[in-house]
Motif scaffolding. Sequence first.
Motif, PDB file in Angstrom:
ATOM      1  N   ALA A 107      -1.613  -3.116   8.575  1.00 29.53           N
ATOM      2  CA  ALA A 107      -1.201  -3.681   9.958  1.00 29.53           C
ATOM      3  C   ALA A 107      -1.450  -3.983  11.411  1.00 29.53           C
ATOM      4  CB  ALA A 107      -0.280  -1.783   9.373  1.00 29.53           C
ATOM      5  N   ALA A 148       1.723  -4.145   3.133  1.00 26.16           N
ATOM      6  CA  ALA A 148       0.706  -2.506   2.136  1.00 26.16           C
ATOM      7  C   ALA A 148       1.028  -2.055   1.174  1.00 26.16           C
ATOM      8  CB  ALA A 148       0.833  -2.016   3.933  1.00 26.16           C
ATOM      9  N   SER A 184       2.366   1.960   7.737  1.00 27.38           N
ATOM     10  CA  SER A 184       2.034   0.951   8.770  1.00 27.38           C
ATOM     11  C   SER A 184       3.368   0.078   9.222  1.00 27.38           C
ATOM     12  CB  SER A 184       2.348  -0.070   7.072  1.00 27.38           C
ATOM     13  OG  SER A 184       1.733   0.214   6.147  1.00 27.38           O
TER      14      SER A 184
END
Length: 286
Positions: A107, A148, A184
Amino acid sequence: MSEAHDGRRPDSADAVDPERFELLLVPPAPRTGWRVLPARVLAMCVVELQKLRHDRTELYTRAIQPALWLLIFGETFTHIRAIPTGGIPYIDFLAPGIIAQSAMFIAIFYGIMIIWERDAGILTKLLVTPTPRAALISGKAFASGVKALIQAVVVIVIAAALGVALTWNPLKLLGVAVVVILGSAFFSCLSITIAGIVLTRDRLMGIGQAITMPLFFASNALYPVAIMPGWLQVVSKMNPLSYQVDALRGLLLGTPSHLLLDFGVLIFAALVGITTASSLLGRLAR
Protein backbone atom coordinates in the motif's frame (compact mmCIF):
# COMPACT_ATOMS: atom_id res chain seq x y z
CA MET A 1 -46.13 -7.40 -51.64
CA SER A 2 -44.59 -6.58 -48.27
CA GLU A 3 -46.46 -6.89 -45.01
CA ALA A 4 -46.75 -3.14 -44.85
CA HIS A 5 -48.74 -3.10 -48.10
CA ASP A 6 -50.70 -6.37 -47.96
CA GLY A 7 -52.80 -5.26 -44.98
CA ARG A 8 -51.42 -7.76 -42.48
CA ARG A 9 -50.57 -6.56 -38.98
CA PRO A 10 -47.00 -7.11 -37.78
CA ASP A 11 -46.56 -9.93 -35.28
CA SER A 12 -45.63 -9.35 -31.63
CA ALA A 13 -41.92 -9.84 -32.31
CA ASP A 14 -41.92 -6.86 -34.66
CA ALA A 15 -43.97 -4.64 -32.36
CA VAL A 16 -42.21 -1.86 -30.49
CA ASP A 17 -42.42 -2.04 -26.71
CA PRO A 18 -43.66 1.39 -25.56
CA GLU A 19 -41.64 1.27 -22.34
CA ARG A 20 -38.45 0.37 -24.21
CA PHE A 21 -39.08 3.13 -26.73
CA GLU A 22 -39.54 5.59 -23.86
CA LEU A 23 -36.11 4.63 -22.45
CA LEU A 24 -34.56 5.63 -25.78
CA LEU A 25 -36.03 9.08 -25.46
CA VAL A 26 -35.68 9.58 -21.70
CA PRO A 27 -32.62 7.97 -20.02
CA PRO A 28 -33.12 6.35 -16.63
CA ALA A 29 -32.63 8.57 -13.62
CA PRO A 30 -29.06 8.43 -12.23
CA ARG A 31 -28.38 7.08 -8.77
CA THR A 32 -28.87 9.68 -6.12
CA GLY A 33 -28.50 9.97 -2.38
CA TRP A 34 -26.69 7.38 -0.33
CA ARG A 35 -26.29 4.99 -3.29
CA VAL A 36 -23.90 7.23 -5.23
CA LEU A 37 -20.76 6.91 -3.14
CA PRO A 38 -20.82 3.09 -2.65
CA ALA A 39 -21.50 2.53 -6.36
CA ARG A 40 -18.62 4.79 -7.42
CA VAL A 41 -16.25 3.26 -4.84
CA LEU A 42 -17.09 -0.23 -6.09
CA ALA A 43 -16.60 0.83 -9.71
CA MET A 44 -13.19 2.36 -8.99
CA CYS A 45 -12.16 -0.67 -6.96
CA VAL A 46 -13.08 -3.01 -9.85
CA VAL A 47 -11.13 -0.84 -12.30
CA GLU A 48 -8.03 -1.05 -10.10
CA LEU A 49 -8.30 -4.81 -9.69
CA GLN A 50 -8.71 -5.31 -13.44
CA LYS A 51 -5.03 -4.42 -13.73
CA LEU A 52 -4.13 -7.70 -12.02
CA ARG A 53 -5.58 -9.62 -14.98
CA HIS A 54 -2.93 -8.17 -17.25
CA ASP A 55 0.08 -8.45 -14.92
CA ARG A 56 0.22 -10.76 -11.91
CA THR A 57 3.99 -10.43 -11.54
CA GLU A 58 3.65 -8.08 -8.58
CA LEU A 59 1.76 -10.68 -6.56
CA TYR A 60 4.35 -13.37 -7.23
CA THR A 61 7.41 -11.24 -6.52
CA ARG A 62 5.97 -9.72 -3.35
CA ALA A 63 5.39 -13.21 -1.93
CA ILE A 64 9.16 -13.79 -1.78
CA GLN A 65 9.94 -11.30 1.00
CA PRO A 66 7.39 -12.53 3.59
CA ALA A 67 8.42 -16.13 2.85
CA LEU A 68 12.04 -15.23 3.62
CA TRP A 69 11.05 -13.45 6.84
CA LEU A 70 9.22 -16.54 8.07
CA LEU A 71 11.72 -19.11 6.83
CA ILE A 72 14.92 -17.36 7.92
CA PHE A 73 14.15 -14.79 10.60
CA GLY A 74 11.24 -16.67 12.15
CA GLU A 75 12.88 -20.09 12.26
CA THR A 76 16.20 -18.69 13.56
CA PHE A 77 14.72 -16.70 16.44
CA THR A 78 12.39 -19.57 17.30
CA HIS A 79 15.45 -21.77 17.92
CA ILE A 80 17.53 -19.25 19.86
CA ARG A 81 14.54 -18.03 21.94
CA ALA A 82 16.02 -14.56 22.28
CA ILE A 83 12.71 -12.66 22.31
CA PRO A 84 10.06 -13.31 24.99
CA THR A 85 6.73 -13.99 23.30
CA GLY A 86 4.49 -15.05 26.14
CA GLY A 87 4.88 -18.80 25.81
CA ILE A 88 4.15 -19.15 22.09
CA PRO A 89 6.80 -20.03 19.48
CA TYR A 90 8.41 -16.95 17.97
CA ILE A 91 7.41 -17.93 14.43
CA ASP A 92 3.76 -17.97 15.56
CA PHE A 93 4.27 -14.53 17.11
CA LEU A 94 5.93 -13.27 13.93
CA ALA A 95 3.40 -14.49 11.33
CA PRO A 96 0.69 -11.82 11.98
CA GLY A 97 3.39 -9.13 11.93
CA ILE A 98 4.59 -10.32 8.52
CA ILE A 99 1.03 -10.26 7.21
CA ALA A 100 0.73 -6.62 8.29
CA GLN A 101 4.19 -5.80 6.93
CA SER A 102 3.52 -7.26 3.49
CA ALA A 103 0.19 -5.42 3.31
CA MET A 104 1.86 -2.14 4.25
CA PHE A 105 4.63 -2.59 1.68
CA ILE A 106 2.01 -3.04 -1.06
CA ALA A 107 0.00 0.00 0.00
CA ILE A 108 2.74 2.48 0.88
CA PHE A 109 3.87 2.87 -2.74
CA TYR A 110 0.35 3.31 -4.10
CA GLY A 111 1.02 7.01 -4.56
CA ILE A 112 3.47 6.17 -7.35
CA MET A 113 0.59 4.71 -9.32
CA ILE A 114 -1.53 7.82 -8.97
CA ILE A 115 1.40 10.03 -10.04
CA TRP A 116 1.78 7.82 -13.12
CA GLU A 117 -1.95 8.25 -13.82
CA ARG A 118 -1.51 12.02 -13.56
CA ASP A 119 1.41 11.99 -16.00
CA ALA A 120 -0.59 9.82 -18.42
CA GLY A 121 -3.58 12.19 -18.25
CA ILE A 122 -5.86 9.60 -16.64
CA LEU A 123 -6.29 11.45 -13.36
CA THR A 124 -7.48 14.63 -15.06
CA LYS A 125 -10.14 12.66 -16.93
CA LEU A 126 -11.29 11.02 -13.70
CA LEU A 127 -11.59 14.35 -11.91
CA VAL A 128 -13.92 15.84 -14.56
CA THR A 129 -16.41 12.99 -14.08
CA PRO A 130 -19.24 13.32 -11.52
CA THR A 131 -17.45 10.82 -9.28
CA PRO A 132 -16.66 12.40 -5.88
CA ARG A 133 -12.98 12.64 -5.04
CA ALA A 134 -13.58 10.66 -1.88
CA ALA A 135 -14.94 7.82 -4.05
CA LEU A 136 -11.86 7.88 -6.27
CA ILE A 137 -9.55 7.66 -3.26
CA SER A 138 -11.71 5.06 -1.50
CA GLY A 139 -11.77 2.87 -4.59
CA LYS A 140 -8.00 2.92 -4.86
CA ALA A 141 -7.58 2.43 -1.11
CA PHE A 142 -9.82 -0.63 -0.92
CA ALA A 143 -8.35 -2.05 -4.12
CA SER A 144 -4.97 -1.96 -2.40
CA GLY A 145 -6.65 -3.72 0.50
CA VAL A 146 -7.83 -6.53 -1.75
CA LYS A 147 -4.32 -6.89 -3.18
CA ALA A 148 -2.95 -7.04 0.34
CA LEU A 149 -5.59 -9.65 1.21
CA ILE A 150 -4.29 -11.89 -1.58
CA GLN A 151 -0.81 -11.41 -0.12
CA ALA A 152 -2.11 -12.27 3.35
CA VAL A 153 -3.52 -15.55 2.05
CA VAL A 154 -0.06 -16.44 0.70
CA VAL A 155 1.56 -15.67 4.08
CA ILE A 156 -1.07 -17.70 5.95
CA VAL A 157 -0.50 -20.69 3.67
CA ILE A 158 3.29 -20.47 4.20
CA ALA A 159 2.83 -20.07 7.96
CA ALA A 160 0.51 -23.08 8.11
CA ALA A 161 3.05 -25.15 6.16
CA LEU A 162 5.70 -24.19 8.76
CA GLY A 163 3.48 -25.42 11.58
CA VAL A 164 2.14 -22.10 12.88
CA ALA A 165 -0.95 -22.74 15.02
CA LEU A 166 -3.45 -20.48 13.25
CA THR A 167 -7.20 -20.45 13.73
CA TRP A 168 -9.50 -21.58 10.91
CA ASN A 169 -12.65 -20.11 12.43
CA PRO A 170 -14.54 -18.49 9.49
CA LEU A 171 -15.69 -15.49 11.56
CA LYS A 172 -12.17 -14.80 12.81
CA LEU A 173 -10.77 -15.14 9.29
CA LEU A 174 -13.39 -12.65 8.12
CA GLY A 175 -12.16 -10.31 10.85
CA VAL A 176 -8.60 -10.82 9.60
CA ALA A 177 -9.71 -9.79 6.11
CA VAL A 178 -11.34 -6.62 7.45
CA VAL A 179 -8.22 -5.73 9.46
CA VAL A 180 -5.95 -6.22 6.44
CA ILE A 181 -8.18 -4.11 4.21
CA LEU A 182 -8.50 -1.28 6.74
CA GLY A 183 -4.77 -1.17 7.40
CA SER A 184 -3.97 -1.18 3.69
CA ALA A 185 -6.55 1.53 3.06
CA PHE A 186 -4.81 3.80 5.56
CA PHE A 187 -1.29 3.23 4.26
CA SER A 188 -2.33 3.65 0.62
CA CYS A 189 -4.05 6.93 1.53
CA LEU A 190 -0.90 7.98 3.39
CA SER A 191 1.07 7.30 0.22
CA ILE A 192 -1.39 9.27 -1.92
CA THR A 193 -1.26 12.13 0.60
CA ILE A 194 2.52 12.23 0.36
CA ALA A 195 2.20 12.14 -3.44
CA GLY A 196 -0.09 15.18 -3.24
CA ILE A 197 2.61 17.03 -1.29
CA VAL A 198 5.81 16.06 -3.13
CA LEU A 199 4.21 15.70 -6.61
CA THR A 200 7.01 13.60 -8.15
CA ARG A 201 7.71 9.86 -8.23
CA ASP A 202 11.38 10.21 -7.28
CA ARG A 203 10.61 12.16 -4.11
CA LEU A 204 7.79 9.80 -3.21
CA MET A 205 9.98 6.73 -3.63
CA GLY A 206 12.62 8.28 -1.39
CA ILE A 207 10.13 9.19 1.33
CA GLY A 208 8.37 5.82 1.02
CA GLN A 209 11.61 3.95 1.53
CA ALA A 210 12.49 6.24 4.44
CA ILE A 211 9.27 5.63 6.40
CA THR A 212 8.40 1.98 5.71
CA MET A 213 11.11 0.35 7.80
CA PRO A 214 10.77 2.81 10.73
CA LEU A 215 7.02 2.14 10.76
CA PHE A 216 7.72 -1.59 10.75
CA PHE A 217 10.40 -1.57 13.46
CA ALA A 218 8.50 0.95 15.61
CA SER A 219 5.57 -1.46 15.88
CA ASN A 220 4.93 -4.72 17.70
CA ALA A 221 5.41 -6.78 14.54
CA LEU A 222 8.82 -8.22 15.54
CA TYR A 223 8.83 -7.96 19.33
CA PRO A 224 6.43 -7.19 22.19
CA VAL A 225 5.88 -3.58 23.16
CA ALA A 226 6.87 -4.41 26.75
CA ILE A 227 10.54 -4.94 25.87
CA MET A 228 10.85 -1.65 23.93
CA PRO A 229 12.51 1.46 25.41
CA GLY A 230 10.04 3.91 26.88
CA TRP A 231 10.24 6.41 24.02
CA LEU A 232 9.72 3.65 21.44
CA GLN A 233 6.66 2.41 23.32
CA VAL A 234 5.15 5.88 22.91
CA VAL A 235 5.91 5.83 19.17
CA SER A 236 4.45 2.33 18.88
CA LYS A 237 1.18 3.45 20.46
CA MET A 238 0.86 6.17 17.80
CA ASN A 239 1.64 3.74 14.97
CA PRO A 240 -1.49 2.30 13.25
CA LEU A 241 0.55 -0.74 12.24
CA SER A 242 0.77 -1.76 15.92
CA TYR A 243 -3.02 -1.89 16.19
CA GLN A 244 -3.26 -3.88 12.98
CA VAL A 245 -0.73 -6.44 14.25
CA ASP A 246 -2.43 -6.64 17.64
CA ALA A 247 -5.79 -7.38 16.01
CA LEU A 248 -4.26 -9.99 13.68
CA ARG A 249 -2.58 -11.77 16.61
CA GLY A 250 -5.77 -11.80 18.63
CA LEU A 251 -7.80 -13.18 15.71
CA LEU A 252 -5.29 -15.67 14.28
CA LEU A 253 -3.57 -16.89 17.44
CA GLY A 254 -6.08 -16.13 20.18
CA THR A 255 -3.55 -14.12 22.19
CA PRO A 256 -4.75 -11.33 24.52
CA SER A 257 -5.63 -8.27 22.43
CA HIS A 258 -7.81 -5.16 22.39
CA LEU A 259 -10.00 -5.80 19.35
CA LEU A 260 -12.49 -2.98 19.93
CA LEU A 261 -9.66 -0.45 20.29
CA ASP A 262 -7.77 -1.96 17.34
CA PHE A 263 -10.78 -1.81 15.00
CA GLY A 264 -11.67 1.68 16.21
CA VAL A 265 -8.18 3.03 15.54
CA LEU A 266 -7.98 1.37 12.11
CA ILE A 267 -11.41 2.68 11.02
CA PHE A 268 -10.57 6.19 12.26
CA ALA A 269 -7.15 6.11 10.55
CA ALA A 270 -8.70 4.95 7.25
CA LEU A 271 -11.32 7.73 7.34
CA VAL A 272 -8.72 10.38 8.14
CA GLY A 273 -6.49 9.02 5.36
CA ILE A 274 -9.30 9.10 2.79
CA THR A 275 -10.29 12.63 3.79
CA THR A 276 -6.73 13.96 3.67
CA ALA A 277 -5.84 12.27 0.38
CA SER A 278 -9.09 13.51 -1.22
CA SER A 279 -8.31 17.09 -0.24
CA LEU A 280 -4.90 16.91 -1.96
CA LEU A 281 -6.10 15.17 -5.12
CA GLY A 282 -6.80 18.46 -6.92
CA ARG A 283 -3.30 19.74 -6.14
CA LEU A 284 -1.81 16.54 -7.50
CA ALA A 285 -3.72 16.88 -10.76
CA ARG A 286 -2.62 20.47 -11.42
